[in-house]
Enzyme design. Structure first.
Site, PDB file in Angstrom:
ATOM      1  N   GLU A 211     -21.686  47.730  39.377  1.00  0.00           N
ATOM      2  CA  GLU A 211     -20.835  48.552  38.520  1.00  0.00           C
ATOM      3  C   GLU A 211     -19.449  48.738  39.121  1.00  0.00           C
ATOM      4  O   GLU A 211     -19.309  49.095  40.294  1.00  0.00           O
ATOM      5  CB  GLU A 211     -21.504  49.929  38.373  1.00  0.00           C
ATOM      6  N   ASP A 212     -18.435  48.510  38.304  1.00  0.00           N
ATOM      7  CA  ASP A 212     -17.054  48.841  38.663  1.00  0.00           C
ATOM      8  C   ASP A 212     -16.601  48.292  40.019  1.00  0.00           C
ATOM      9  O   ASP A 212     -15.948  48.994  40.802  1.00  0.00           O
ATOM     10  CB  ASP A 212     -16.831  50.363  38.573  1.00  0.00           C
TER      11      ASP A 212
ATOM     12  N   TYR B 124     -20.382  61.434  31.129  1.00  0.00           N
ATOM     13  CA  TYR B 124     -19.807  60.105  31.402  1.00  0.00           C
ATOM     14  C   TYR B 124     -18.374  60.057  30.888  1.00  0.00           C
ATOM     15  O   TYR B 124     -17.682  61.079  30.952  1.00  0.00           O
ATOM     16  CB  TYR B 124     -20.732  59.012  30.822  1.00  0.00           C
TER      17      TYR B 124
ATOM     18  N   ASP C 146     -22.979  45.226  34.508  1.00  0.00           N
ATOM     19  CA  ASP C 146     -22.776  45.757  33.159  1.00  0.00           C
ATOM     20  C   ASP C 146     -21.374  45.483  32.641  1.00  0.00           C
ATOM     21  O   ASP C 146     -21.193  45.226  31.450  1.00  0.00           O
ATOM     22  CB  ASP C 146     -23.071  47.258  33.115  1.00  0.00           C
ATOM     23  N   ASP C 147     -20.366  45.549  33.526  1.00  0.00           N
ATOM     24  CA  ASP C 147     -18.987  45.328  33.062  1.00  0.00           C
ATOM     25  C   ASP C 147     -18.852  43.931  32.465  1.00  0.00           C
ATOM     26  O   ASP C 147     -18.124  43.728  31.499  1.00  0.00           O
ATOM     27  CB  ASP C 147     -17.986  45.470  34.220  1.00  0.00           C
TER      28      ASP C 147
ATOM     29  N   ASN D 111      -9.562  50.162  26.386  1.00  0.00           N
ATOM     30  CA  ASN D 111      -9.875  51.571  26.674  1.00  0.00           C
ATOM     31  C   ASN D 111      -8.806  52.176  27.565  1.00  0.00           C
ATOM     32  O   ASN D 111      -8.249  51.461  28.379  1.00  0.00           O
ATOM     33  CB  ASN D 111     -11.186  51.642  27.461  1.00  0.00           C
TER      34      ASN D 111
ATOM     35  N   ARG E 231     -12.844  49.715  41.441  1.00  0.00           N
ATOM     36  CA  ARG E 231     -12.174  49.632  40.136  1.00  0.00           C
ATOM     37  C   ARG E 231     -12.905  50.573  39.182  1.00  0.00           C
ATOM     38  O   ARG E 231     -13.642  50.159  38.312  1.00  0.00           O
ATOM     39  CB  ARG E 231     -12.220  48.197  39.588  1.00  0.00           C
TER      40      ARG E 231
ATOM     41  N   ASN F 255     -19.930  50.145  22.307  1.00  0.00           N
ATOM     42  CA  ASN F 255     -20.261  50.985  23.451  1.00  0.00           C
ATOM     43  C   ASN F 255     -21.378  50.316  24.259  1.00  0.00           C
ATOM     44  O   ASN F 255     -22.460  50.050  23.709  1.00  0.00           O
ATOM     45  CB  ASN F 255     -20.731  52.332  22.875  1.00  0.00           C
TER      46      ASN F 255
ATOM     47  N   LYS G 286     -23.840  57.106  35.218  1.00  0.00           N
ATOM     48  CA  LYS G 286     -24.421  56.005  34.455  1.00  0.00           C
ATOM     49  C   LYS G 286     -25.951  56.079  34.452  1.00  0.00           C
ATOM     50  O   LYS G 286     -26.594  55.807  33.446  1.00  0.00           O
ATOM     51  CB  LYS G 286     -23.968  54.693  35.093  1.00  0.00           C
TER      52      LYS G 286
HETATM   53  P1  NAD Z   1      -7.237  42.628  32.968  1.00  0.00           P
HETATM   54  O1  NAD Z   1      -6.099  43.375  33.548  1.00  0.00           O
HETATM   55  O2  NAD Z   1      -8.045  41.697  33.819  1.00  0.00           O
HETATM   56  O3  NAD Z   1      -6.694  41.758  31.710  1.00  0.00           O
HETATM   57  C1  NAD Z   1      -5.670  42.140  30.837  1.00  0.00           C
HETATM   58  C2  NAD Z   1      -5.177  40.913  30.100  1.00  0.00           C
HETATM   59  O4  NAD Z   1      -4.230  41.309  29.113  1.00  0.00           O
HETATM   60  C3  NAD Z   1      -4.467  39.887  30.990  1.00  0.00           C
HETATM   61  O5  NAD Z   1      -4.880  38.599  30.641  1.00  0.00           O
HETATM   62  C4  NAD Z   1      -2.995  40.065  30.616  1.00  0.00           C
HETATM   63  O6  NAD Z   1      -2.238  38.869  30.761  1.00  0.00           O
HETATM   64  C5  NAD Z   1      -3.107  40.447  29.166  1.00  0.00           C
HETATM   65  N1  NAD Z   1      -1.896  41.128  28.686  1.00  0.00           N
HETATM   66  C6  NAD Z   1      -1.177  42.106  29.280  1.00  0.00           C
HETATM   67  N2  NAD Z   1      -0.090  42.399  28.545  1.00  0.00           N
HETATM   68  C7  NAD Z   1      -0.129  41.609  27.464  1.00  0.00           C
HETATM   69  C8  NAD Z   1       0.707  41.453  26.340  1.00  0.00           C
HETATM   70  N3  NAD Z   1       1.808  42.178  26.199  1.00  0.00           N
HETATM   71  N4  NAD Z   1       0.376  40.534  25.431  1.00  0.00           N
HETATM   72  C9  NAD Z   1      -0.740  39.789  25.559  1.00  0.00           C
HETATM   73  N5  NAD Z   1      -1.574  39.904  26.589  1.00  0.00           N
HETATM   74  C10 NAD Z   1      -1.276  40.801  27.535  1.00  0.00           C
HETATM   75  O7  NAD Z   1      -8.179  43.720  32.329  1.00  0.00           O
HETATM   76  P2  NAD Z   1      -9.703  43.578  31.866  1.00  0.00           P
HETATM   77  O8  NAD Z   1     -10.609  44.042  32.954  1.00  0.00           O
HETATM   78  O9  NAD Z   1      -9.913  42.218  31.309  1.00  0.00           O
HETATM   79  O10 NAD Z   1      -9.765  44.698  30.714  1.00  0.00           O
HETATM   80  C11 NAD Z   1      -8.906  44.647  29.603  1.00  0.00           C
HETATM   81  C12 NAD Z   1      -9.203  45.818  28.675  1.00  0.00           C
HETATM   82  O11 NAD Z   1     -10.497  45.680  28.147  1.00  0.00           O
HETATM   83  C13 NAD Z   1      -9.148  47.194  29.332  1.00  0.00           C
HETATM   84  O12 NAD Z   1      -8.386  48.052  28.512  1.00  0.00           O
HETATM   85  C14 NAD Z   1     -10.567  47.646  29.333  1.00  0.00           C
HETATM   86  O13 NAD Z   1     -10.695  49.051  29.160  1.00  0.00           O
HETATM   87  C15 NAD Z   1     -11.122  46.939  28.134  1.00  0.00           C
HETATM   88  N6  NAD Z   1     -12.584  46.775  28.198  1.00  0.00           N
HETATM   89  C16 NAD Z   1     -13.330  47.285  27.170  1.00  0.00           C
HETATM   90  C17 NAD Z   1     -14.705  47.156  27.193  1.00  0.00           C
HETATM   91  C18 NAD Z   1     -15.537  47.675  26.052  1.00  0.00           C
HETATM   92  O14 NAD Z   1     -15.043  47.918  24.999  1.00  0.00           O
HETATM   93  N7  NAD Z   1     -16.825  47.843  26.190  1.00  0.00           N
HETATM   94  C19 NAD Z   1     -15.321  46.551  28.274  1.00  0.00           C
HETATM   95  C20 NAD Z   1     -14.537  46.011  29.314  1.00  0.00           C
HETATM   96  C21 NAD Z   1     -13.152  46.135  29.255  1.00  0.00           C
END
Ligand code: NAD
Length: 553
Positions: A225-226, A71, A248-249, A393, A136, A438, A154
């Site tokens: 998913e995605d 994965y 899941d997301d 991430n 995505r 995770n 997955k």
């Molecule tokens: P997204 O693009 O929908 O959202 C990003 C957000 O960040 C937006 O609101 C944007 O305005 C904001 N942003 C960008 N630049 C900024 C800055 N300089 N200052 C403040 N805010 C800023 O993305 P998403 O789908 O919501 O995912 C965001 C992150 O979360 C990704 O890196 C993803 O890998 C991570 N994520 C982690 C997990 C996990 O840990 N299990 C799960 C889902 C998503």
């Protein structure tokens, strides 16, 4: 040798009769001899097709070594290159999963018939499908049919972590086109060469696929998913009442972060209602996680929805999200937009922190390094034990690393990240383990629980029960080490507890339909943790977990 004769294999295999352990030694030798992760991925992919038992024995023997290959992060690379590394599968042998293109919509019954005929046993029915449209994939964007690597990978985690029978897992990739020009220009691209469906055409096509799948396999769980964020929420809302399904997301992530937050609140020791959460990043992940954590204040601490909502502040690329900021807020941000800023706007994170005085700072912005030493120091001034979750991430996008968080909070931080960070050794030589939010702590157990209890739908309260069970699953030893999540090598034990909690909640809500579960837990049986009913339920779940062994296929 008797078995070989029974299977008519005498003379077709080398003479030595081996144990699975011998084979495991050989398989690891070959695996570790590969030049890079992609080669290892291909080796494992081939092994899974030819020897499922040996493959899963490898995964369970050395999960920390194999998970990053089957994965993330390696699977991302495999998806990008899917059309180039696609194996030359024998048409009568095993296959990756179902490809359903927009041109196949009139032929869905035939596709399912072909699938049924391909199964080694005509009685087999899939228990779970992971469904993507490749739009995505991880943080890699639109990969078209290359996205198939994700449902395939997955579902391997469902098998490894929760013992779902691999023969009853069904990866599905919808090919409704791709907007990735690189794919469209690639002569080896394996998907349709057309732009993606959108709007009603997209939703109607998914509706048709789901309705056909449901008719063929009414008990099958579907995990979305995605899908791109613009479709993911709507798809979930549209189908979650109709079919046994979850995303899941959205829901898995929300639950796993909620669980880490529950344990962080226990560690901090100040009353739950006094917490203030600042989200840095206000995208779909942030809003999903915030809504899930809100349930904690409502369900566990008796707050009204409005009271709970007021404990949350969101910060996006333009600063603190307020109703009077002057720009048109995206719909998903409006719910948490503040109206108590007295006309003042906050652009800089440090200023926002001084204004909000958060107990928890949660990063979902994909902006590396935004939790600077200064930000961490301010948080430590405000809080005895600051909660800092840089969840973006991969590591190159994380708001800070574990090491930075430990150094600049003087070791006071309660930490969980999205990506796996190395352990940190402090000046006294003590090693500290970072928490990792995770999703694998939740989705396998949630899936197994849903398969065993078969509720008619997966409610928010069932998702909440999975998160609460994960939070409670820490051992005495793990609590003493101040961990927010259990050690990953206990994943099967943890998944059993999560699955049992899902079954119990499904019964409580009168949604469970599986007679076996209803006989263990008649309606009204509360099955408190530790009670005979609970122990019996966990044992039942464990007895239904598939394990790689010698069983004939
Ligand atoms: P997204 O693009 O929908 O959202 C990003 C957000 O960040 C937006 O609101 C944007 O305005 C904001 N942003 C960008 N630049 C900024 C800055 N300089 N200052 C403040 N805010 C800023 O993305 P998403 O789908 O919501 O995912 C965001 C992150 O979360 C990704 O890196 C993803 O890998 C991570 N994520 C982690 C997990 C996990 O840990 N299990 C799960 C889902 C998503």
């Amino acid at each position: 040798m008797a078995e070989r004769d029974q299977l008519r294999l005498r003379g077709l295999l080398p003479p030595a009769v081996e144990t699975l352990e011998n084979q495991l030694t050989r398989a690891f030798e070959q695996f570790r001899g590969k030049a890079n992760h992609m080669e290892r991925y291909l080796f494992l992919s081939n092994l899974r097709h030819t020897n499922t038992n040996l493959f899963y024995r490898m995964v369970l023997t050395s999960p920390e070594e194999l998970m990053p290959i089957i994965y993330t992060p390696t699977v991302g690379n495999a998806c990008v290159n899917y059309s180039h590394i696609y194996p030359f599968l024998h048409p009568e042998g095993s296959f990756d999963g179902l490809f359903i293109s927009v041109e196949d919509l009139p032929h869905l019954d035939r596709i399912l018939e072909n699938y049924r005929n391909s199964l080694p046993d005509s009685e087999l029915r899939p228990d779970i499908a992971v469904l993507t449209d490749g739009s995505r994939i991880l943080g890699l964007g639109d990969l078209g049919v290359g996205g198939m690597g994700i449902p395939v990978g997955k579902l391997q985690l469902y098998v490894a972590a929760a013992g779902i029978d691999p023969r009853k897992t069904l990866p599905i990739c919808l090919d409704f086109g791709t907007n990735n020009q690189k794919n469209l220009d690639d002569p080896l691209y394996l998907g349709l060469r057309r732009k993606r469906l959108d709007g009603d055409e997209f939703y109607n096509a998914v509706d048709t696929v789901l309705a056909t799948l449901h008719k063929a396999f009414p008990k099958m769980l579907i995990q979305f998913e995605d899908f791109s964020s613009e479709h993911a929420f709507e798809l979930l809302d549209r189908h979650r009442e109709r079919y046994l399904s979850f995303n899941d997301d959205i829901q898995g992530t929300g639950a796993v972060i909620l669980s880490g937050f529950i344990n962080a609140v226990r560690e901090v020791g100040i009353p739950a209602k006094q917490h203030r959460l600042l989200f840095f990043g206000a995208g779909s992940a942030a809003v999903g996680v915030a809504k899930q954590i809100m349930d904690y204040f409502v369900l566990e601490h008796g707050m009204t929805e409005d009271e709970a909502k007021r404990l949350f502040w969101l910060n996006d690329s333009k600063g603190l999200v307020t109703l009077d900021r002057g720009d048109k807020l995206a719909q998903h941000k409006v719910y948490f937009a503040r109206d108590d800023n007295e006309g003042k706007q906050f652009k800089d994170l440090k200023e926002t922190i001084e204004h909000v005085r958060p107990t928890a700072l949660i990063g979902l912005s994909s902006q590396q390094g935004m939790f600077t030493p200064e930000v961490l120091q301010i948080l430590t001034k405000i809080n005895e034990r600051p909660i800092v979750f840089p969840l973006s991430n991969p590591a190159t996008q994380a708001e800070c690393s574990f090491e930075q968080a430990m150094i600049h909070t003087k070791g006071k931080v309660l930490f969980a990240s999205g990506t796996a960070f190395p352990r940190y050794k402090d000046e006294q030589g003590v090693e500290h383990v970072p928490g990792q939010g995770n999703n694998m702590y939740i989705f396998p157990g949630l899936g197994l629980g849903a398969i065993l209890a078969r509720p008619s739908r997966i409610t928010d309260t069932i998702i909440y029960a999975s998160a609460a069970a994960l939070a409670d699953s820490l051992t005495e030893d793990e609590r003493k080490s101040h961990l927010l999540y259990p050690r990953i090598d206990r994943i099967r034990e943890v998944s059993a507890v999560v699955a049992a909690a899902v079954c119990r909640q499904a019964v409580k809500e009168n949604l469970a339909t599986e007679p076996e579960i209803l006989s263990i837990l008649p309606v009204g049986e509360t099955a408190e943790v530790g009670s005979p009913a609970w122990i019996q339920l966990v044992r039942h779940v464990q007895s239904r977990m598939w394990s790689p062994g010698y069983q004939s296929r």
